[in-house]
Motif scaffolding. Structure first.
Motif, PDB file in Angstrom:
ATOM      1  N   THR A  32      -0.213  -4.740  -4.261  1.00  0.00           N
ATOM      2  CA  THR A  32      -0.111  -3.405  -3.747  1.00  0.00           C
ATOM      3  C   THR A  32      -0.465  -2.124  -4.804  1.00  0.00           C
ATOM      4  O   THR A  32      -1.132  -1.085  -4.416  1.00  0.00           O
ATOM      5  N   ALA A  33       0.036  -2.461  -6.015  1.00  0.00           N
ATOM      6  CA  ALA A  33       0.018  -1.331  -7.024  1.00  0.00           C
ATOM      7  C   ALA A  33      -1.414  -1.301  -7.339  1.00  0.00           C
ATOM      8  O   ALA A  33      -2.096  -0.215  -7.756  1.00  0.00           O
ATOM      9  N   LEU A  34      -2.266  -2.437  -7.377  1.00  0.00           N
ATOM     10  CA  LEU A  34      -3.722  -2.568  -7.775  1.00  0.00           C
ATOM     11  C   LEU A  34      -4.415  -1.588  -6.712  1.00  0.00           C
ATOM     12  O   LEU A  34      -5.220  -0.686  -7.058  1.00  0.00           O
ATOM     13  N   LEU A  35      -4.029  -1.959  -5.464  1.00  0.00           N
ATOM     14  CA  LEU A  35      -4.694  -1.075  -4.450  1.00  0.00           C
ATOM     15  C   LEU A  35      -4.309   0.481  -4.377  1.00  0.00           C
ATOM     16  O   LEU A  35      -5.130   1.553  -3.993  1.00  0.00           O
TER      17      LEU A  35
ATOM     18  N   LEU B   9      -3.848  -3.970   3.192  1.00  0.00           N
ATOM     19  CA  LEU B   9      -2.544  -4.367   3.182  1.00  0.00           C
ATOM     20  C   LEU B   9      -1.575  -4.771   4.503  1.00  0.00           C
ATOM     21  O   LEU B   9      -0.815  -5.752   4.205  1.00  0.00           O
ATOM     22  N   ALA B  10      -1.996  -4.218   5.375  1.00  0.00           N
ATOM     23  CA  ALA B  10      -1.366  -4.625   6.715  1.00  0.00           C
ATOM     24  C   ALA B  10      -1.779  -6.054   7.102  1.00  0.00           C
ATOM     25  O   ALA B  10      -0.710  -6.728   7.253  1.00  0.00           O
ATOM     26  N   VAL B  11      -2.793  -6.388   6.765  1.00  0.00           N
ATOM     27  CA  VAL B  11      -3.438  -7.893   7.073  1.00  0.00           C
ATOM     28  C   VAL B  11      -2.875  -8.852   6.047  1.00  0.00           C
ATOM     29  O   VAL B  11      -2.328  -9.809   6.243  1.00  0.00           O
TER      30      VAL B  11
ATOM     31  N   VAL C  17       2.731   0.910   4.542  1.00  0.00           N
ATOM     32  CA  VAL C  17       3.294   2.027   4.499  1.00  0.00           C
ATOM     33  C   VAL C  17       3.656   2.529   3.180  1.00  0.00           C
ATOM     34  O   VAL C  17       3.392   3.524   2.828  1.00  0.00           O
ATOM     35  N   GLY C  18       4.182   1.779   2.235  1.00  0.00           N
ATOM     36  CA  GLY C  18       4.738   2.054   0.904  1.00  0.00           C
ATOM     37  C   GLY C  18       3.452   2.577   0.054  1.00  0.00           C
ATOM     38  O   GLY C  18       3.614   3.513  -0.730  1.00  0.00           O
TER      39      GLY C  18
ATOM     40  N   SER D 100       2.609   6.256  -1.183  1.00  0.00           N
ATOM     41  CA  SER D 100       2.356   6.346  -2.889  1.00  0.00           C
ATOM     42  C   SER D 100       1.114   7.028  -3.088  1.00  0.00           C
ATOM     43  O   SER D 100       0.987   7.888  -3.995  1.00  0.00           O
ATOM     44  N   ILE D 101       0.031   6.478  -2.269  1.00  0.00           N
ATOM     45  CA  ILE D 101      -1.306   7.121  -2.544  1.00  0.00           C
ATOM     46  C   ILE D 101      -1.216   8.796  -2.154  1.00  0.00           C
ATOM     47  O   ILE D 101      -2.004   9.420  -3.002  1.00  0.00           O
TER      48      ILE D 101
END
Length: 162
Positions: A9-12, A43-45, A53-54, A58-59
């Motif tokens: 998630t952080a990388l994306l 991320l949903a997949v 959503v997080g 963040s983005i």
């Protein structure tokens, strides 16, 4: 396991924030950002609704802090991410996540942007003004994500349950 999910998630999120300087479509007071929608679907997949959503929040927050986003990024990206994750969880099909993202961002997020534009930004546009540009942006980004989800790398991550 949660460390891997947070890392992906952080990388994306980093990809989303860094690419916001390069790829966006200005439409009035909004900045349409197809990369955001691709990240939402991925991320949903791969990880589920919470992570999608997080990352969307963040983005959007980081883009606003850095001056590359607008307040309209919040309702558009978060509604799309939530619906993409919800529909994918119900259907277990990538196209479900894509349709959830398109409807969530394009229609629901576009309509939720109206009060923000009117009362916080001071724009005098109509309620449906953001629906068309949001639909164009999210359709492009969602199609990119659909293609990425069909790659061997995405299949590997899905099988390993990141």
């Amino acid at each position: 396991m949660p460390v891997r999910k947070l890392t992906v998630t952080a990388l994306l999120v980093a990809v989303g924030v860094l690419s916001s300087h390069l790829v966006y479509i200005p439409v009035g007071v909004s900045k349409c950002f197809p990369v955001q929608h691709a990240i939402n679907v991925l991320l949903a997949v791969l990880l589920g609704t919470r992570y999608s959503v997080g990352a969307a929040f963040s983005i959007s927050l980081l883009r606003n802090i850095l001056g590359t986003g607008s307040l309209l990024a919040f309702p558009g990206s978060m509604a799309g991410a939530a619906l993409a994750g919800f529909v994918y969880k119900r259907t277990h099909h990538i196209l479900g996540a894509v349709l959830g993202e398109i409807i969530g961002t394009g229609i629901i997020g576009g309509l939720l942007s109206y009060p923000i534009a009117k009362y916080l930004i001071g724009s005098q546009v109509g309620a449906f003004f953001f629906v068309a540009p949001f639909l164009i942006s999210t359709t492009g980004g969602s199609m990119i994500a659909w293609l990425l989800c069909r790659t061997p790398v995405a299949t590997y991550f899905k099988e390993k349950s990141v």
